[in-house]
Design a protein around this motif. Structure first.
Motif, short mmCIF file in Angstrom:
data_model
loop_
_atom_site.label_atom_id
_atom_site.label_comp_id
_atom_site.label_asym_id
_atom_site.label_seq_id
_atom_site.Cartn_x
_atom_site.Cartn_y
_atom_site.Cartn_z
N LEU A 31 0.75 -1.45 0.09
CA LEU A 31 0.06 0.08 0.09
C LEU A 31 0.82 1.25 -0.01
N VAL A 32 1.88 1.25 0.79
CA VAL A 32 2.80 2.60 0.91
C VAL A 32 3.48 2.76 -0.53
N ASP A 33 3.68 1.67 -1.14
CA ASP A 33 4.45 1.84 -2.35
C ASP A 33 3.67 2.17 -3.61
N ALA A 34 2.21 1.97 -3.15
CA ALA A 34 1.25 2.36 -4.28
C ALA A 34 0.65 3.87 -3.95
N ILE A 35 0.84 4.25 -2.93
CA ILE A 35 0.39 5.59 -2.44
C ILE A 35 1.46 6.62 -2.51
N ALA A 36 2.80 6.32 -2.22
CA ALA A 36 3.96 7.35 -2.13
C ALA A 36 4.54 7.43 -3.36
N VAL A 37 5.07 8.88 -3.37
CA VAL A 37 5.68 8.93 -4.62
C VAL A 37 7.17 8.03 -4.57
N ARG A 38 7.47 8.03 -3.35
CA ARG A 38 8.83 7.12 -3.18
C ARG A 38 9.04 6.93 -1.76
N TRP A 39 9.61 5.70 -1.48
CA TRP A 39 9.84 5.32 -0.12
C TRP A 39 11.09 4.57 0.15
N GLY A 40 11.68 4.56 1.34
CA GLY A 40 12.82 3.76 1.28
C GLY A 40 13.05 3.62 3.03
N VAL A 41 13.97 3.20 3.11
CA VAL A 41 14.62 3.03 4.61
C VAL A 41 16.12 3.65 4.72
N SER A 42 16.26 4.34 5.75
CA SER A 42 17.52 4.91 6.17
C SER A 42 18.09 4.41 7.62
N GLY A 43 19.32 4.42 8.03
CA GLY A 43 19.89 4.04 8.99
C GLY A 43 19.82 5.22 9.86
N ARG A 44 20.08 5.31 11.14
CA ARG A 44 19.99 6.31 12.03
C ARG A 44 21.15 5.97 13.07
N SER A 45 21.48 6.95 13.94
CA SER A 45 22.61 6.88 14.86
C SER A 45 21.99 6.22 15.96
N GLY A 46 22.61 5.35 16.44
CA GLY A 46 22.02 4.17 17.61
C GLY A 46 21.40 3.23 16.82
N PRO A 47 21.00 2.03 17.54
CA PRO A 47 20.09 0.97 17.01
C PRO A 47 18.74 1.48 16.15
N GLY A 48 18.44 0.65 15.08
CA GLY A 48 17.26 1.01 14.56
C GLY A 48 17.28 1.55 13.15
N LYS A 49 16.35 1.96 12.64
CA LYS A 49 16.08 2.49 11.43
C LYS A 49 14.74 3.39 10.97
N THR A 50 14.99 4.05 10.03
CA THR A 50 13.83 4.96 9.75
C THR A 50 13.20 4.58 8.27
N VAL A 51 11.81 4.33 8.56
CA VAL A 51 11.10 4.18 7.16
C VAL A 51 10.32 5.32 6.78
N TRP A 52 10.87 5.74 5.59
CA TRP A 52 10.43 7.18 5.18
C TRP A 52 9.34 7.00 3.77
N ALA A 53 8.65 8.03 3.60
CA ALA A 53 7.70 7.97 2.30
C ALA A 53 7.38 9.64 2.05
N TYR A 54 7.20 9.80 0.51
CA TYR A 54 6.92 11.18 0.21
C TYR A 54 5.41 10.90 -0.44
N VAL A 55 4.41 11.72 0.20
CA VAL A 55 3.19 11.44 -0.20
C VAL A 55 2.72 12.85 -0.69
N PRO A 56 2.19 12.96 -1.96
CA PRO A 56 1.44 14.29 -2.46
C PRO A 56 0.77 14.91 -1.52
N ALA A 57 0.85 16.15 -1.51
CA ALA A 57 -0.25 16.78 -0.61
C ALA A 57 -1.27 17.49 -1.14
N SER A 58 -1.53 17.30 -2.59
CA SER A 58 -2.73 17.94 -3.01
C SER A 58 -3.41 17.10 -3.84
N ARG A 59 -4.66 17.37 -4.32
CA ARG A 59 -5.32 16.18 -5.16
C ARG A 59 -4.69 16.20 -6.59
N GLU A 60 -4.03 17.29 -6.95
CA GLU A 60 -3.51 17.14 -8.54
C GLU A 60 -2.47 16.12 -8.55
#
Length: 149
Positions: A118-147
């Motif tokens: 679903l995230v892949d279908a909705i987002a313009v782009r998404w991915g995973v980034s490392g972070r300082s310390g343990p874990g990760k950040t999953v991010w996605a760019y979502v359009p902010a307008s109907r256009e």
């Protein structure tokens, strides 16, 4: 007259909050995200608000179900760039396992495994980034307008 290199000022609005790594925390993350979007001028119940809420819900659910480390929270960060007409959704947890990128048709008839599809279908782009310390950040760019939605 502005110089040729001058650029228009860009305002990026940011919301950050930590939540308990529970179903209740994931639900609260989604609700607070829609309230924040509404405050930024992306109306509650609009297509962009609903799309962003769905991405937040899926990423928060994954953080709770697959990225949970006992005693650790997850974090939600929203960044709205009106010039680019995008909302960046980030969910950070403290588990080192990376999410699997499933193909769009991989969900089949199972009751789980559709979140990132679903995230892949909705987002313009998404991915995973490392972070300082343990874990990760999953991010996605979502359009902010109907256009763009």
């Amino acid at each position: 007259m502005p110089s040729p290199q001058a650029q228009e000022a860009v305002t990026v609005r940011v919301f950050t909050q930590r939540f308990s790594a529970t179903r209740r925390g994931a639900r609260l993350a989604r609700r607070l995200a829609t309230q924040q979007l509404d405050a930024w001028g992306i109306p509650y119940g609009s297509g962009p608000s609903d799309a962003t809420a769905l991405v937040v819900a899926e990423l928060a659910a994954n953080a709770v179900l697959h990225g949970r480390v006992p005693g650790r929270d997850f974090a939600l960060r929203l960044a709205y760039n009106s010039a680019k007409d995008l909302v960046r959704v980030e969910v950070t947890d403290t588990h080192n396992a990376l999410p699997a990128r499933a193909p769009r048709d991989a969900a089949g008839d199972g009751e789980t495994g559709r979140g990132l599809v679903l995230v892949d279908a909705i987002a313009v782009r998404w991915g995973v980034s490392g972070r300082s310390g343990p874990g990760k950040t999953v991010w996605a760019y979502v359009p902010a307008s109907r256009e763009r939605a």
